[in-house]
Structure formats: C-alpha cells, structure tokens
Design an enzyme around this catalytic site. Structure first.
Site, PDB file in Angstrom:
ATOM      1  N   ASP A   1       0.824  -1.208   0.000  1.00  0.00           N
ATOM      2  CA  ASP A   1       0.000   0.000   0.000  1.00  0.00           C
ATOM      3  C   ASP A   1       0.862   1.263   0.000  1.00  0.00           C
ATOM      4  OD1 ASP A   1      -2.325   1.457   0.062  1.00  0.00           O
ATOM      5  OD2 ASP A   1      -2.676   1.210   2.203  1.00  0.00           O
TER       6      ASP A   1
ATOM      7  N   HIS B   1       3.867   3.085  -8.865  1.00  0.00           N
ATOM      8  CA  HIS B   1       3.733   1.643  -9.121  1.00  0.00           C
ATOM      9  C   HIS B   1       5.048   1.049  -9.626  1.00  0.00           C
ATOM     10  CE1 HIS B   1      -0.431   1.860  -8.172  1.00  0.00           C
ATOM     11  NE2 HIS B   1      -0.748   2.605  -9.215  1.00  0.00           N
TER      12      HIS B   1
ATOM     13  N   LEU C   1      10.668 -21.235  -3.186  1.00  0.00           N
ATOM     14  CA  LEU C   1       9.719 -20.229  -2.690  1.00  0.00           C
ATOM     15  C   LEU C   1       8.448 -20.295  -3.519  1.00  0.00           C
ATOM     16  CD1 LEU C   1       9.229 -17.476  -0.974  1.00  0.00           C
ATOM     17  CD2 LEU C   1       9.916 -16.340  -3.066  1.00  0.00           C
TER      18      LEU C   1
END
Lengths: 249, 321
Positions: free
Chosen positions: B89, B106, B200
């Site tokens: 955020d 972004h 992962l």
C-alpha cells in the site's frame, strides 16, 4: 626445584588469564548501562502515557471532546481467552463504551468464556440487559467463525438439492456474496461488519474473529486488558474518527 | 560489538512502535546474564538482549542448515515466518508526495517487490503472498488500471528466467477472467513453467477479493454435491479451506505474518479466511520506501511476539513446520 619450575611454566601468564575477564566485565558494565538507559526511557514513556491517558479521560484535551461516533456504527472487541476470564474488567470496559455512546458492541473470545459468563449474568451488564436500546452487545466465539461459513455452504447445497436456486441441470450454480450474507443471517451466524476492532491481550492477531465480517475493519491493538485505561479507548476512537477509507479506488 | 547491541535494542523499540501496538505495551528487554559459557571456539560469549545475536569472540560453530542461509544478525531461522503476506500500500501517495504520476509510484513499488522476493529466497521464507490488484482496484481511473496491467504483463514476462533459476514457483490467485487475454496467457504459462520449483512459492493476488474467494470455494463445494462427489454432511471448515485459492501453497497456506505498509490498519478484503491467526504488522512507510531494513524490523517484531493458537491448533490447519 625442577617440579616447581614445571608448575610455574604450566600456569598461564597473569595478563593472558585476566584479559578476557576484564574485557567481559567492561562489556558487561556497558551492557548494564545501556539497559538501564533504555529502562529509564521505558519508565518515562509509561509515565507520560499514563499522564496523557489521565488528561484525556478527564477530557482536558480538547480534541477528544467530539469523537464523531456517527462513523462508528459497530465496534468489535477481541479479548484473549486468558484475559477474558477477568469478567469484571470486561464489564468495566462495556460500561465505559456505554458512557462514551457506542451503540453496538461485538465481544469475541475464542473459547466462548464471555459468552458463558456474561450471558449468565445479564443483570450486571451496563443498563441491566444484553441487548438494549442504548447499547446492543453481541457475544461470539470461535464456533461463530469459520464454522458459520461451512454451515452456510451446507445450507446453500441443501437449497440446490431441493432445486430452489439451481433451476437447470446443465447450468452452473450461481452463488453470490449476498447469498452467503443472507444465509449467514438466516442460520444465525450473521451480524454487522465492525467499523473498528480493538484487540486486548498479548497477541497481534484477531484470533479467528468471523472472517466474513472483517473486510474493511480498522484493527487496533490495545495491550493487556488488565492495564486498560479510559483514555486509551478515547484515543483509539479518536484515531478511528480521523481515518479515511478509499476502498481501493 | 557494543554498537550492535545498542542498535538491536533500538530496533526492538522502533519495530514495536511500527506494529499494531501502543507504546504503553512496550516491555523493556529482560536483564540478561552478563556472560555465559557457549559453544564458540574461544569459549566465551557476551549476552545481548532477548532476541539479539550472541556476539562471540571468535567464530561460532554453526550447523550446515544454517550455513546455507545468510540471515541478518539476530534473526533466528527457526523463528522466521514460513509464510509472509504483503499488502503493498502507498504507491499512489508516495508518488503524489513527490509530485509524480501514480504510474511512477507503481514502478517504484515493483522494484520493492523484486527486493522482497529476493530477500525471501535468501532468508529461507517458504511462501510469499502479495496483494497486487484487488477487485476494488478496477474502479480506479482507466489510465492507471491500464498501466498496472502493462506493468504486470512486463513483470511476469521479464522474470521467467529468474524464477526458474531461483527455484520460485508462481501461483496467480484471484478472478483471472477479468484480466486482459495477454496477461492470462502469460500467467498460465508462468504457472506451468515454474510448477516444479520448490524454494519459494510466490502467490500473486490479482483481481482478488477475500470474500469472492470464499464464495468460489462454496460454489465448488456445491458443484461437487450436485455431481454426487460429496454429501452435504461432509461439508466442514476444512473442506472450505481446501477449495480456497491459497491451497496452492499446499505446505503453508496460512500466512504467519502480514505486513501492510503506509500505516493503514485494515485487511482490505485480503485473505480473510486465512488470516485468523496471522501476526499483523502495520509499517508506517509507503511501499516504495519499504526496504531491507524495514523487512528485518518486521521479522524481528514477529520473532518477539507471543503467538497463540488457542485450543484448536490441530483442527484449524495452522501451518505446521
């Protein structure tokens, strides 16, 4: 003579032996000093917090006068099950919230201790009743959480089997969010989405509070229930009233 | 060495302030013994704060498992979260404060994500779930949404080789039917290409909503009941959990730690079902400013915090190591 000479050689030189010990003592002393400094800072912080909380609770801090509670339609409180055994504290908390003017409170603890103890002693709650005009109190435990969703799924499946929703054989089944919300209400697992959730206890999680209701809930950790202060609650409500949500847009 | 200890104690205080806690609940670290006998070759080790590294005079003996993973000082492998979730955020606000367009925020946020993936692989975190795009984000200005989709496509395309080399398995969760065809195709290709990787699991939530995930799980169950695969009596919470999209991270589907940046204190419809026992850590910094130091602070806070699962540890499906 030879023996004593051998023994002398066997003993390490004094400086070699004492050096690590001295270093350890110096480092130990330094660590103690650092620790004492931080402990003093911690104590000072605690005192300042207590003083601030006191001033807030007697409303000398002007900004806490108007809490704009119209934003807070529903308040949820999660209490760690160990702390939930202290029902006197919980009742005190509820009476404070009633005094502040909170209209709807959802009380949750995993093991359902509050559900048992408070439901039994309804008369002792603020204004004498569990659901009342001034403040409604909803009591929840772990079984009201994920189990509720599973029961809603079962209910919807039964509905489909009776062909109330899935009219055509070949058609995909259509279940929407509102279907699940409505079903949860029908089977007794529904309720409002809290605008604010206060967590009391050592944990920093919501301990399984009904997931369906937590979409946009603000979450604040309040520390231990045993050390709760009226001023801290006012601060949390004030912080909440200043929050602005844009819902992802 | 003393400097390290002072820094660690400072970290303790600051990371607690960053978490969802009030300063009143901060506890000073317990008084340690000044010295103790250790397994270090020199024989003596100085004691630091509760979670701080043991600073040794000489090299400390370490087991092989620890040798392969280089952790920042003070982090213990066994106390690390297996599954970390991020709500990324603050990109827009970061850009606005610098008088830049949202796209710049972004772009900067994407770099932060790359760093977090890199660090997670390096430190042995097993699952990373990131909230890249919510169903509510479709309501943003078309220009911003288009940029995000292009960025997403580029990110998935450009990193395929890295994912394969680093052993990262990609899993896209959310309503992918709403995504542009090109993104859908790349996502499907990426999931297929990386399906055998195991270092992962990177779960990327795109066009995701926690409630919608629960709805689609109920839909799948209903379909199975309709097809006679399941009986209505068989439906329970574990069955719902199996049908959720996060079940693609088979070993650790539930996050141990959620990190949300930009100081907001809510879940915003992210992994609602899965986060019942997740430690919540709310960092003040915007996502593009969230770096290694901030990640380490969050992990320190997680290490210190008391985790409690109540009576139902076995039945709720909490991650078991």
């Amino acid at each position: 003579m030879k023996m004593s000479a051998k023994m002398e050689n066997a003993l390490p030189p004094v400086s070699k032996y004492h050096q690590p010990l001295l270093l350890r003592l110096v480092l130990g002393l330094c660590w103690w000093m650092v620790h004492i400094l931080f402990s003093i800072q911690h104590v000072v912080n605690q005192i300042l917090q207590a003083v601030k909380s006191y001033f807030i609770s007697i409303l000398l801090v002007q900004r806490y006068w108007d809490l704009q509670l119209h934003k807070l339609r529903s308040l949820a409180i999660v209490v760690d099950s160990k702390e939930a055994r202290n029902t006197l504290k919980v009742k005190k908390l509820l009476s404070w919230l009633s005094r502040i003017g909170v209209k709807y409170v959802t009380l949750y603890d995993m093991e359902g201790i509050l559900k048992k103890s408070l439901a039994e002693s309804q008369g002792d709650l603020p204004n004498g009743i569990l659901h009342k005009d001034r403040m409604m109190i909803e009591l929840l435990s772990f079984i009201d959480s994920k189990e509720g969703i599973a029961k809603a799924a079962s209910f919807l499946c039964n509905k489909y089997l009776r062909d109330e929703l899935g009219n055509c054989e070949g058609k995909d089944l259509s279940i929407t969010e509102s279907d699940i919300s409505d079903t949860l209400n029908v089977i007794g697992f529904g309720g409002p989405e809290p605008d604010l959730l206060l967590v009391y206890g050592p944990v920093r999680c919501h301990l399984g509070f009904p997931a369906w209701r937590l979409r946009y809930t603000e979450i604040i950790h309040m520390g231990s229930l045993n050390s709760m202060k009226y001023g801290d609650i006012l601060t949390a409500l004030y912080e909440f009233s200043k929050k602005k949500q844009n819902y992802g847009t | 060495m003393l400097g390290t200890m002072q820094f660690r104690t400072h970290l303790t205080a600051s990371s607690l302030r960053n978490g969802i806690t009030n300063p009143a609940s901060f506890r000073a670290p317990p008084l340690p013994a000044i010295v103790r006998k250790s397994k270090s070759r020199s024989g003596w080790a100085a004691f630091s704060a509760a979670d701080a590294p043991i600073a040794t005079f000489g090299r400390e003996e370490r087991d092989d498992a620890r040798d392969s993973i280089s952790l920042p000082p003070g982090l213990r492998q066994e106390a690390l979260p297996k599954h970390v979730a991020f709500i990324m955020d603050g990109n827009g606000r970061w850009a606005a404060e610098r008088e830049l367009p949202p796209s710049a925020g972004h772009q900067a946020g994407y770099k932060t994500l790359q760093l977090m993936v890199e660090l997670s692989v390096k430190w042995g975190i097993r699952v990373l779930t990131v909230f890249a795009f919510s169903t509510e984000n479709w309501l943003r200005p078309k220009l911003e949404v288009d940029f995000l989709m292009t960025l997403l496509e580029t990110a998935l395309k450009d990193n395929l080789q890295d994912f394969l080399r680093e052993g990262i398995r990609i899993c896209i969760i959310g309503d992918s039917s709403k995504l542009p065809k090109s993104v859908q195709e790349i996502a499907a290709k990426l999931e297929e290409s990386t399906s055998n990787n195991s270092k992962l699991d990177l779960l990327v939530a795109i066009s995701y909503s926690g409630r919608t995930d629960i709805v689609q799980a109920c839909k799948k169950i209903s379909q199975k009941v309709k097809n006679g695969v399941l009986k209505v009596e068989d439906i329970d919470e574990s069955l719902v959990a199996q049908e959720l999209e996060t079940s693609c991270a088979a070993l650790y589907p539930y996050p141990d730690l959620l990190i949300r940046t930009s100081g907001e204190l809510r879940l915003s419809n992210f992994l609602l079902w899965e986060m019942a026992y997740t430690e919540l850590y709310f960092a003040q910094s915007y996502w593009p400013d969230f770096g290694e130091k901030e990640f380490v602070e969050a992990l320190f806070a997680f290490q210190r915090r008391q985790r409690r699962f109540g009576l139902r540890r076995q039945t709720i499906g909490v991650n078991q190591p």
